[in-house]
Design an enzyme around this catalytic site. Structure first.
Site, PDB file in Angstrom:
ATOM      1  N   ASP A  15     -17.138 -12.662 -51.841  1.00  0.00           N
ATOM      2  CA  ASP A  15     -17.866 -11.411 -52.067  1.00  0.00           C
ATOM      3  C   ASP A  15     -17.615 -10.383 -50.960  1.00  0.00           C
ATOM      4  OD1 ASP A  15     -19.566  -9.685 -53.382  1.00  0.00           O
ATOM      5  OD2 ASP A  15     -21.381 -10.494 -52.475  1.00  0.00           O
ATOM      6  N   GLY A  18     -15.327  -4.969 -52.635  1.00  0.00           N
ATOM      7  CA  GLY A  18     -15.571  -3.554 -52.943  1.00  0.00           C
ATOM      8  C   GLY A  18     -16.047  -2.807 -51.707  1.00  0.00           C
ATOM      9  N   ARG A  28     -11.720   0.323 -54.920  1.00  0.00           N
ATOM     10  CA  ARG A  28     -12.207  -1.071 -54.930  1.00  0.00           C
ATOM     11  C   ARG A  28     -11.068  -2.064 -55.162  1.00  0.00           C
ATOM     12  NH1 ARG A  28     -17.403  -2.285 -55.579  1.00  0.00           N
ATOM     13  NH2 ARG A  28     -16.892  -4.081 -56.860  1.00  0.00           N
ATOM     14  N   HIS A  32      -9.899  -5.915 -53.658  1.00  0.00           N
ATOM     15  CA  HIS A  32      -9.572  -7.165 -54.354  1.00  0.00           C
ATOM     16  C   HIS A  32      -8.183  -7.656 -53.932  1.00  0.00           C
ATOM     17  CE1 HIS A  32     -13.207  -6.850 -56.552  1.00  0.00           C
ATOM     18  NE2 HIS A  32     -12.828  -5.842 -57.307  1.00  0.00           N
ATOM     19  N   GLU A  62     -20.081 -12.778 -65.976  1.00  0.00           N
ATOM     20  CA  GLU A  62     -20.784 -11.484 -65.921  1.00  0.00           C
ATOM     21  C   GLU A  62     -19.859 -10.345 -65.441  1.00  0.00           C
ATOM     22  OE1 GLU A  62     -22.191 -14.395 -64.510  1.00  0.00           O
ATOM     23  OE2 GLU A  62     -23.308 -14.609 -66.377  1.00  0.00           O
ATOM     24  N   ASN A  63     -18.733 -10.688 -64.822  1.00  0.00           N
ATOM     25  CA  ASN A  63     -17.857  -9.648 -64.262  1.00  0.00           C
ATOM     26  C   ASN A  63     -17.194  -8.767 -65.334  1.00  0.00           C
ATOM     27  OD1 ASN A  63     -16.760 -11.609 -61.386  1.00  0.00           O
ATOM     28  ND2 ASN A  63     -18.362 -10.052 -61.514  1.00  0.00           N
ATOM     29  N   TRP A  64     -17.259  -9.193 -66.614  1.00  0.00           N
ATOM     30  CA  TRP A  64     -16.713  -8.345 -67.684  1.00  0.00           C
ATOM     31  C   TRP A  64     -17.470  -7.030 -67.773  1.00  0.00           C
ATOM     32  CZ3 TRP A  64     -12.174  -9.932 -69.443  1.00  0.00           C
ATOM     33  CH2 TRP A  64     -11.885 -11.296 -69.475  1.00  0.00           C
ATOM     34  N   ARG A 181     -20.887 -18.164 -48.658  1.00  0.00           N
ATOM     35  CA  ARG A 181     -20.911 -16.843 -49.289  1.00  0.00           C
ATOM     36  C   ARG A 181     -20.794 -15.764 -48.227  1.00  0.00           C
ATOM     37  NH1 ARG A 181     -23.975 -14.308 -54.440  1.00  0.00           N
ATOM     38  NH2 ARG A 181     -22.955 -12.299 -54.285  1.00  0.00           N
ATOM     39  N   ARG A 187     -27.509 -15.493 -52.345  1.00  0.00           N
ATOM     40  CA  ARG A 187     -27.795 -16.053 -53.668  1.00  0.00           C
ATOM     41  C   ARG A 187     -26.541 -16.734 -54.202  1.00  0.00           C
ATOM     42  NH1 ARG A 187     -28.572 -10.266 -54.681  1.00  0.00           N
ATOM     43  NH2 ARG A 187     -26.533  -9.396 -55.193  1.00  0.00           N
ATOM     44  N   GLU A 200     -24.945 -27.676 -48.816  1.00  0.00           N
ATOM     45  CA  GLU A 200     -25.458 -26.835 -47.736  1.00  0.00           C
ATOM     46  C   GLU A 200     -24.963 -25.417 -48.025  1.00  0.00           C
ATOM     47  OE1 GLU A 200     -27.404 -27.938 -45.297  1.00  0.00           O
ATOM     48  OE2 GLU A 200     -27.258 -30.030 -45.918  1.00  0.00           O
TER      49      GLU A 200
END
Ligand code: FPP
Length: 233
Positions: A15, A18, A28, A32, A62-64, A181, A187, A200
């Protein structure tokens, strides 16, 4: 960091691409592209130090919802990455797998994925799992349907944890001991929901394109300091 006590399986939510680009006044898509380079160098490093499995979240179910232009630039990057990987696989000895339903992807990308998986069967180095059109809930629902079919066919044990796990994309792979992350958010965003039961969770503000070998060493060293009880005392 203790190189003799490494996690077997590391998972990463890549993550911050962007924001990395925005900070530099770039589109953006440039973030990537840089993120894909970071992925290459981190995967190589994981293989060098002896990590057995590396799983990365490249594109979620969900990235669509992102603008079509951004979606296609990520897909183009994946095509470019896979073309290059196919050429380099023998030298790199990296095995690649894909988690997620690839049917909505372009025929070219699907073909590249199939070719990569085919070649991968000849290698036994670090196994890199790329999550593509992947969602944890989608994966759980698919596994539940397969278990239900097996139950209907007379398998009374169809709903055991073992059978359920064998119907996930990650069948046969140990759960990740650590999920990393970068990018500041805390999250899981629908990543490895079943497999993360005892993982962990390591969060860092570093944006993915800036993530380095030192950052992964820090994450592993932090993991090595954790006491893992798996519900015991
Ligand atoms: C999340 O950052 C990143 C993605 C949704 C795409 C990840 C894709 C790559 C790293 C490139 C291709 C991958 C491989 C395996 C070659 P974001 O865009 O949500 O960042 P932001 O939160 O800063 O906007």
């Amino acid at each position: 960091m203790d190189f003799d006590n490494l996690p077997r399986h590391i998972a990463i939510i890549m993550d911050g691409n962007g924001r990395w680009a925005k900070k530099r006044g770039l589109p953006r898509t440039a973030g990537h592209a840089e993120g894909a380079e970071t992925f290459r160098s981190i995967a190589t490093y994981c293989k060098e130090i002896g990590i057995e499995y590396l799983t990365v979240y490249a594109f979620s179910t969900e990235n669509w919802k992102r603008p079509a232009e951004e979606v296609s630039s990520i897909m183009n990057l994946l095509e470019k990455y896979l073309c290059e990987s196919i050429e380099r696989m023998e030298r790199d000895n990296v095995k690649m797998k894909f988690f997620g339903d690839i049917t909505p992807l372009s025929p070219k990308l699907r073909q590249l994925i199939e070719r990569t998986c085919e070649i991968s069967t000849h290698y036994d180095g670090c196994q890199v799992n790329i999550c593509l059109n992947y969602g944890g809930r989608d994966e759980i629902l698919r596994a539940a349907k397969l278990c239900a079919e097996s139950y209907a066919a007379g398998n009374a044990d169809a709903f055991s944890e073992d059978v359920f796990s064998s119907n996930l994309w990650s069948a046969g792979i140990p759960d990740p001991e650590i999920i990393i992350r970068p990018g500041g958010e805390k999250r899981l965003s629908n990543f490895l929901l079943w497999q993360s039961a005892y993982s962990e969770l390591y969060f860092t503000d570093t944006l993915w394109p800036d993530f380095s070998k030192e950052d992964i060493n820090c994450a592993i060293a932090w993991f090595q300091g954790r006491e893992r009880r798996f519900g015991g005392i």
